[in-house]
Design a protein around this motif. Structure first.
Motif, PDB file in Angstrom:
ATOM      1  N   THR A 119      74.239 119.669  41.627  1.00  0.00           N
ATOM      2  CA  THR A 119      73.037 119.635  42.468  1.00  0.00           C
ATOM      3  C   THR A 119      72.068 118.566  41.962  1.00  0.00           C
ATOM      4  O   THR A 119      71.781 118.501  40.757  1.00  0.00           O
ATOM      5  CB  THR A 119      72.334 120.997  42.451  1.00  0.00           C
ATOM      6  OG1 THR A 119      73.269 121.994  42.830  1.00  0.00           O
ATOM      7  CG2 THR A 119      71.143 121.019  43.395  1.00  0.00           C
ATOM      8  N   ILE A 120      71.602 117.739  42.887  1.00  0.00           N
ATOM      9  CA  ILE A 120      70.628 116.710  42.507  1.00  0.00           C
ATOM     10  C   ILE A 120      69.240 117.178  42.922  1.00  0.00           C
ATOM     11  O   ILE A 120      68.963 117.365  44.114  1.00  0.00           O
ATOM     12  CB  ILE A 120      70.969 115.365  43.197  1.00  0.00           C
ATOM     13  CG1 ILE A 120      72.370 114.923  42.766  1.00  0.00           C
ATOM     14  CG2 ILE A 120      69.925 114.301  42.860  1.00  0.00           C
ATOM     15  CD1 ILE A 120      73.024 113.965  43.730  1.00  0.00           C
ATOM     16  N   LEU A 121      68.373 117.407  41.914  1.00  0.00           N
ATOM     17  CA  LEU A 121      67.032 117.915  42.184  1.00  0.00           C
ATOM     18  C   LEU A 121      66.059 116.754  42.260  1.00  0.00           C
ATOM     19  O   LEU A 121      65.889 116.015  41.290  1.00  0.00           O
ATOM     20  CB  LEU A 121      66.608 118.879  41.080  1.00  0.00           C
ATOM     21  CG  LEU A 121      67.448 120.149  40.947  1.00  0.00           C
ATOM     22  CD1 LEU A 121      67.061 120.905  39.680  1.00  0.00           C
ATOM     23  CD2 LEU A 121      67.271 121.039  42.167  1.00  0.00           C
ATOM     24  N   PRO A 122      65.385 116.578  43.412  1.00  0.00           N
ATOM     25  CA  PRO A 122      64.436 115.465  43.517  1.00  0.00           C
ATOM     26  C   PRO A 122      63.177 115.725  42.700  1.00  0.00           C
ATOM     27  O   PRO A 122      62.791 116.872  42.475  1.00  0.00           O
ATOM     28  CB  PRO A 122      64.107 115.427  45.013  1.00  0.00           C
ATOM     29  CG  PRO A 122      64.449 116.772  45.534  1.00  0.00           C
ATOM     30  CD  PRO A 122      65.497 117.357  44.639  1.00  0.00           C
ATOM     31  N   SER A 123      62.544 114.648  42.249  1.00  0.00           N
ATOM     32  CA  SER A 123      61.281 114.768  41.525  1.00  0.00           C
ATOM     33  C   SER A 123      60.212 115.270  42.497  1.00  0.00           C
ATOM     34  O   SER A 123      60.125 114.805  43.619  1.00  0.00           O
ATOM     35  CB  SER A 123      60.896 113.402  40.955  1.00  0.00           C
ATOM     36  OG  SER A 123      59.604 113.477  40.405  1.00  0.00           O
ATOM     37  N   PRO A 124      59.409 116.249  42.067  1.00  0.00           N
ATOM     38  CA  PRO A 124      58.428 116.842  42.982  1.00  0.00           C
ATOM     39  C   PRO A 124      57.204 115.952  43.189  1.00  0.00           C
ATOM     40  O   PRO A 124      56.190 116.094  42.517  1.00  0.00           O
ATOM     41  CB  PRO A 124      58.067 118.160  42.301  1.00  0.00           C
ATOM     42  CG  PRO A 124      58.368 117.972  40.863  1.00  0.00           C
ATOM     43  CD  PRO A 124      59.404 116.891  40.743  1.00  0.00           C
ATOM     44  N   ALA A 125      57.320 115.019  44.141  1.00  0.00           N
ATOM     45  CA  ALA A 125      56.287 114.002  44.342  1.00  0.00           C
ATOM     46  C   ALA A 125      54.930 114.601  44.700  1.00  0.00           C
ATOM     47  O   ALA A 125      53.889 114.001  44.432  1.00  0.00           O
ATOM     48  CB  ALA A 125      56.726 113.046  45.456  1.00  0.00           C
ATOM     49  N   LEU A 126      54.945 115.786  45.285  1.00  0.00           N
ATOM     50  CA  LEU A 126      53.699 116.382  45.749  1.00  0.00           C
ATOM     51  C   LEU A 126      52.829 116.912  44.608  1.00  0.00           C
ATOM     52  O   LEU A 126      51.635 117.125  44.769  1.00  0.00           O
ATOM     53  CB  LEU A 126      54.051 117.550  46.693  1.00  0.00           C
ATOM     54  CG  LEU A 126      53.192 117.767  47.931  1.00  0.00           C
ATOM     55  CD1 LEU A 126      53.067 116.499  48.750  1.00  0.00           C
ATOM     56  CD2 LEU A 126      53.789 118.888  48.782  1.00  0.00           C
ATOM     57  N   LEU A 127      53.432 117.113  43.423  1.00  0.00           N
ATOM     58  CA  LEU A 127      52.664 117.672  42.309  1.00  0.00           C
ATOM     59  C   LEU A 127      51.850 116.594  41.611  1.00  0.00           C
ATOM     60  O   LEU A 127      52.305 115.458  41.468  1.00  0.00           O
ATOM     61  CB  LEU A 127      53.611 118.306  41.284  1.00  0.00           C
ATOM     62  CG  LEU A 127      54.086 119.727  41.538  1.00  0.00           C
ATOM     63  CD1 LEU A 127      55.136 120.101  40.500  1.00  0.00           C
ATOM     64  CD2 LEU A 127      52.930 120.724  41.499  1.00  0.00           C
ATOM     65  N   PRO A 128      50.648 116.938  41.138  1.00  0.00           N
ATOM     66  CA  PRO A 128      49.909 116.011  40.277  1.00  0.00           C
ATOM     67  C   PRO A 128      50.763 115.655  39.046  1.00  0.00           C
ATOM     68  O   PRO A 128      51.611 116.453  38.629  1.00  0.00           O
ATOM     69  CB  PRO A 128      48.681 116.823  39.865  1.00  0.00           C
ATOM     70  CG  PRO A 128      48.579 117.947  40.849  1.00  0.00           C
ATOM     71  CD  PRO A 128      49.956 118.210  41.348  1.00  0.00           C
TER      72      PRO A 128
END
Lengths: 403, 264
Positions: B38-47
């Motif tokens: 599974t490739i987990l994307p970086s959570p861009a929405l988080l500070p």
């Protein structure tokens, strides 16, 4: 909401096993906090440890569930005829029509902490007697409870840190209202472990002495442990099922999220305010109709300041309130359930419990914070439970003959 | 007793399943299922600070939850949420237990606040600004069913849309041997009380003692039984097949969930 009836309830914490001891400790302003002697913990702090948990033996058929958290759960279930009340509910409604909704924060993590001390020196493997699913896993206490009674209805653990066992009332309410179940075993169980003691210590949130909620010199919390349970049912409509005059009803629930920080509350208590307002709205009550507030009151600087602002914003300065964590310690995932039971005792026995250990109230928080017990008729009370992740839940309970 | 809701958005992420649109042909058997990590994307929405501190469960819930909400064209801040996971942040739990068994027990504050089961819910509210109620659940292997029941009772009783996120992430060794969840997997569903133009399917849920449906594809079936959140895959497969019908989802040992599906 349609009010729900707490037909039976019980609590076991460091101030006592069952309702009688709990009420008597509150009346006598007795604390269960003592210098921490738990396991190998080398922190200078006080804890609210329940005596005799290690001596509890689970039934042989449930041996896989054996851990401190489920031992305390069973100790709690055995008080005040609670187990008998669940069996009577099974006879009345059927095992599949009763749900289990329990809150815990740390579950049986202690079992894993201890297992990590016994890893195989060569392979690193955990010892063969370690069973993850029925001990460490967060669901374990609800699974234990449903097996203890042979319940087959919906079952779940709510684990939102220190609001867990307040929020179980919400999950149970919805499933009763939806008609999926007729009754629910709700409550919370949390036990001492190293993760929370060293964890809160790392945040600088542990008091060296017994915690002093809302004190000007408050300097952190004391961790406790507890098991609290209630049996929730619809309010009987038939006249022959007339409730006792002092029957305790759940009148409203409010839930919110701070959306602010993982381990600090919103500084103005915005989420806390929303939860209290939503609970009042659901109950159809004005703030002036609440006789007592059982505060979350952890005795950390930030919680009490934020909660104090939020309470004052809604209730002004005239509603009697206190935190009972000076007596019980902060029982984390069990706090909402424990304090719901304390609220039920307040309603039935006309006792507004003082916040103990507190010497000088924080002058910057303008509330009617009780430093002494007050005896008076009580009709409606509100209980606050907040937690890490910015989770907030407020519950409102009332006494049937005073509504 | 049955409970009805409308699915308005779906999020899916797991080994060999990169999102809902790309997974439908795999679930229906038109494309072969090829498992890969599974490739987990970086959570861009988080500070930035929170992004650095976020573990796999946070990345997984944000990815699947936002996929479902974006598909439904809704604002995440407006929706109450139900997070159901069979465990918390496994890497973090291992690191804490290792430190507590060592001579230096001073675990870090971030490790500690990431140890709570509602870590994903907390980061979700920070990322999306949702100040709404969030139910955070665990029912071990029954966690998907528990999440679906909680969410649908919320939709029916409180007459509100809600987002349900069933997500699991693996433990490292030595806990992996005691709880062998092979990879990260998550399903998110936006549920609504009324039919709208966004609705994909109407679902009606009831308790049943019938056996849970299995998946024909051996590799997908292995995924279903090895990860609690993947117990919801028969529901997604039925929607991908574009056929009305009934599926039975795994829940508690003797109690399962019957889901009647009518496409919209």
């Amino acid at each position: 909401m349609n009010p729900l009836w707490l037909s039976h309830f019980t609590a076991t914490s460091s101030i006592g096993r069952g309702l009688e001891q709990t009420l008597s400790a509150l009346r006598q302003r007795r604390t269960g906090l003592a210098p921490c002697t738990f396991d190998t913990v080398d922190l200078a702090t006080y804890t609210g440890e329940v005596a005799g948990v290690d001596a509890v033996q689970l039934p042989a058929r449930l041996a896989d569930f054996d851990c401190r958290n489920n031992r305390l759960a069973q100790l709690g279930l055995m008080q005040d005829g609670f187990a008998g009340a669940v069996h009577a509910a099974i006879a009345k409604y059927g095992a599949q029509r009763i749900g289990v909704f329990l809150g815990t924060s740390t579950s049986g993590i202690l079992q894993t902490e201890l297992a990590y001390r016994r890893r195989d020196p060569d392979t690193g493997a955990l010892p063969a007697d370690f069973i993850y699913g029925t001990t460490h896993n967060t669901f374990s206490v609800a699974d234990f409870t449903r097996h203890y009674f042979g319940l087959t209805g919906p079952a779940v653990v709510v684990s939102s840190a220190c609001s867990s066992s307040a929020k179980v009332f919400s999950s149970a309410r919805r499933m009763i209202e939806a008609g999926l179940i007729d009754a629910a075993v709700v409550g919370g169980v949390d036990t001492l472990c190293l993760t929370t003691l060293y964890g809160f210590n790392s945040l600088g949130l542990i008091a060296e002495q017994a915690c002093r909620p809302y004190d000007a010199q408050r300097n952190g919390l004391s961790i406790g442990e507890a098991a609290a349970f209630a049996l929730l049912e619809r309010v009987p409509q038939h006249p022959r099922d007339n409730l006792n005059p002092d029957a305790v009803l759940l009148l409203g629930i409010g839930e919110s999220s701070d959306a602010y920080h993982m381990s600090s509350p919103h500084p103005d208590g915005l989420g806390a305010r929303m939860a209290m307002q939503d609970a009042l709205k659901m109950a159809g009550l004005q703030p002036s109709e609440i006789d007592y507030i059982n505060l979350h009151g952890t005795a950390t600087q930030s919680n009490d300041a934020a909660e104090g602002k939020a309470v004052a914003a809604i209730f002004g300065h005239g509603t009697p309130c206190s935190s009972t964590k000076g007596a019980t310690g902060h029982t984390l995932g069990a706090a909402g359930g424990l304090e719901a039971v304390i609220c039920a005792l307040a309603l039935q026995h006309g006792l507004l419990p003082a916040g103990i250990n507190t010497r000088q109230l924080d002058p910057s928080i303008d509330l009617d914070y009780l430093l002494d017990n007050r005896d008076q008729a009580v009709a409606r009370v509100l209980s606050n439970s907040f937690g890490f992740g910015g989770t907030n839940c407020s519950l409102i309970f009332g006494r049937k003959d005073r509504l | 007793m049955t409970l009805t809701a409308y699915i308005e958005g779906i999020g899916l992420l797991g080994p060999g399943l990169s999102d809902w649109p790309g997974s439908q042909a795999i679930l229906t058997g038109q494309q072969p299922y090829l498992s890969h990590k599974t490739i987990l994307p970086s959570p861009a929405l988080l500070p930035a600070a929170e992004r650095r501190r976020s573990g796999a469960i946070v990345k997984l819930t944000l990815a699947t939850g936002l996929e479902a909400i974006n598909a439904a064209g809704l604002d995440a801040a407006s929706l109450p949420s139900v997070f159901s996971a069979s465990g918390g942040d496994g890497e973090n739990c291992h690191a804490i237990c290792e430190m507590l068994a060592s001579s230096d027990r001073q675990i870090s504050p971030t490790r500690f606040h990431n140890s709570v089961h509602n870590t994903a819910s907390g980061y979700w509210s920070i990322a999306t600004g949702a100040m709404t109620a969030s139910s955070v659940l665990c029912a071990f292997d029954a966690s998907f069913g528990a999440g679906l029941l909680e969410a649908i009772s919320q939709v029916v009783v409180d007459n509100t849309r809600t987002i349900m996120l069933a997500c699991d992430t693996p433990y490292p060794e030595p806990l992996y041997s005691a709880r062998p969840i092979p990879d990260a997997f998550g399903i998110a569903l936006v549920l609504a009380p009324e039919r709208s133009t966004r609705a994909l399917a109407k679902i009606t849920v009831s308790l049943t003692d019938a056996s849970a449906d299995q998946l024909d594809d051996a590799a997908l079936e292995s995924l279903r039984v090895s990860i609690p959140a993947a117990r919801g895959l028969p529901l997604l497969r039925a929607i991908a097949l574009q056929q009305d019908g009934r599926v039975v989802l795994d829940y508690l040992d003797s109690t399962h969930l019957a889901v009647d599906i009518t496409l919209c």
